[in-house]
Design an enzyme around this catalytic site. Sequence first.
Site, short mmCIF file in Angstrom:
data_model
loop_
_atom_site.label_atom_id
_atom_site.label_comp_id
_atom_site.label_asym_id
_atom_site.label_seq_id
_atom_site.Cartn_x
_atom_site.Cartn_y
_atom_site.Cartn_z
N SER A 181 0.80 -1.22 0.00
CA SER A 181 0.00 0.00 0.00
C SER A 181 0.83 1.27 0.00
O SER A 181 0.33 2.32 -0.39
CB SER A 181 -0.95 -0.02 1.20
OG SER A 181 -0.24 -0.25 2.39
N HIS A 209 -5.56 -3.83 -1.67
CA HIS A 209 -5.45 -2.81 -2.73
C HIS A 209 -5.53 -3.42 -4.14
O HIS A 209 -5.37 -2.70 -5.12
CB HIS A 209 -4.15 -2.02 -2.58
CG HIS A 209 -4.20 -1.00 -1.49
ND1 HIS A 209 -4.78 0.23 -1.65
CD2 HIS A 209 -3.76 -1.05 -0.20
CE1 HIS A 209 -4.67 0.92 -0.53
NE2 HIS A 209 -4.07 0.16 0.37
N LYS A 240 -12.26 -0.29 0.28
CA LYS A 240 -11.47 0.47 -0.70
C LYS A 240 -12.23 0.50 -2.02
O LYS A 240 -13.19 1.24 -2.15
CB LYS A 240 -10.06 -0.13 -0.78
CG LYS A 240 -9.31 0.18 0.51
CD LYS A 240 -7.94 -0.40 0.62
CE LYS A 240 -7.30 0.07 1.93
NZ LYS A 240 -6.43 -0.92 2.54
C1 LIG Z 1 -6.30 -1.16 4.02
C2 LIG Z 1 -5.65 -2.44 4.25
C3 LIG Z 1 -6.14 -3.33 5.19
C4 LIG Z 1 -7.26 -2.97 6.12
O1 LIG Z 1 -8.47 -2.91 5.47
P1 LIG Z 1 -9.71 -2.21 6.25
O2 LIG Z 1 -10.90 -2.76 5.57
O3 LIG Z 1 -9.53 -0.75 6.04
O4 LIG Z 1 -9.60 -2.60 7.66
C5 LIG Z 1 -5.54 -4.56 5.31
N1 LIG Z 1 -4.50 -4.91 4.54
C6 LIG Z 1 -3.98 -4.06 3.63
C7 LIG Z 1 -2.82 -4.50 2.79
C8 LIG Z 1 -4.52 -2.80 3.45
O5 LIG Z 1 -4.00 -1.97 2.57
#
Ligand SMILES: *Cc1c(COP(=O)(O)O)cnc(C)c1O
Length: 392
Positions: A181, A209, A240
């Site tokens: 990320s 992502h 996301k």
């Molecule tokens: C954003 C993210 C998460 C967490 O996801 P949420 O639904 O916001 O809790 C977990 N792993 C990765 C790699 C992320 O980028």
Amino acid sequence: MTDKLQWIRDELDNLRQQGLYNNIRTIDSAQGAWLNVDGKRVLNFCSNNYLGLANEPSLKMAAQKAIDQYGVGPAAVRTIAGTLSLHRKLEQRLAAFKGVADTISFQSGFASNLATVAGLVGKEDVVFSDELNHASIIDGSRLSGARIIRYAHNNPQALEDQIKQAGAYRRALVITDGVFSMDGDIAPLPDIVEVTERHNLLLMVDDAHGEGVLGRGGRGIVDHFGLHGRVDIEIGTLSKAFGVVGGYVAAHSEIVEWLRQRGRPFLFSSAVTAADAAACLAAVDILEASTERVDKLWNNTGYFKTEMKRLGFDIGRSATPITPVMLGEAPLAQQFSRSLFERDVFAMSLGFPTVPKGKARIRVMISAAHEKTDLDRGLEAFAQVGKELGVI
Ligand SMILES: *Cc1c(COP(=O)(O)O)cnc(C)c1O
């Protein structure tokens, strides 16, 4: 008597001095290409709203209808009285979308990682973890009590060396982010799959992502590489690209069944609301109906990154819509972000501990919600601030 809170004040002062204090901005509008932030209309370059679904009419309508039918609160955990038909329907639709046996949904991607890692390994076991894996994987691994062995970032050979040197253990789980990320690079999953198959180890990919971004119509990293059936566990987020909130685990039916029995956030924390589940179902409808949004996301990404490189910015090793603009020291990155904001562009700076010391950056998140005029507007601001601060 000592002041119990003095150390916290000292630490907060430290953060401010080092340029690492999070100044949290407040949003006062729906998500989209433009936002009202701290009373000002600004171009949004920092949301994970990849496909522009967070304020999509069909998702909002689905949520409203669900509230009328089911009310607002789940009133229970999933294993007691919190599982609605909407939750099961979402899990089945996600499984069909992903081409896997089953899925189980959680309150977030973070909760999905905690549930899965701590559910599958324990004290006598080992986790092999990419050194740049997401915080929720690290926390899940710690929670599990397993021995954690980190391997060099995106290096399947280093992974294999660590597996060979690990000594005795009961079970092992190999974990990598799909898309990292902070840098936007993609895990070399075909090679990692070969290593895990050679050693007969479970493989888990956190594709937070990549879901809705990579693969055919946003089916994720496994689809992107054509590795169906060869990755044991995929973690996705619904917060996301899907534009709502929640997370899920796509896996063999045995693993999903086990997590329904032993995934602690499933057993001990209330379910997501009916509105959330219904909105997610409407997002799956959109993803299944057309690749239009995913295509637009990638067109926008290609255009923005090409132009940023032409301007002379260092955008690191990104291969995805995540566009890190590498600036080095945290105070410079913070100044850059403030100057962009003065020009009506909202792009946050990231510093330690989110990224390593000396690798502070602005992370631009490209979305299908952006039009070309928006991207041009952003590029102009980057060019001006970049010159003003001597970065380009
Ligand atoms: C954003 C993210 C998460 C967490 O996801 P949420 O639904 O916001 O809790 C977990 N792993 C990765 C790699 C992320 O980028």
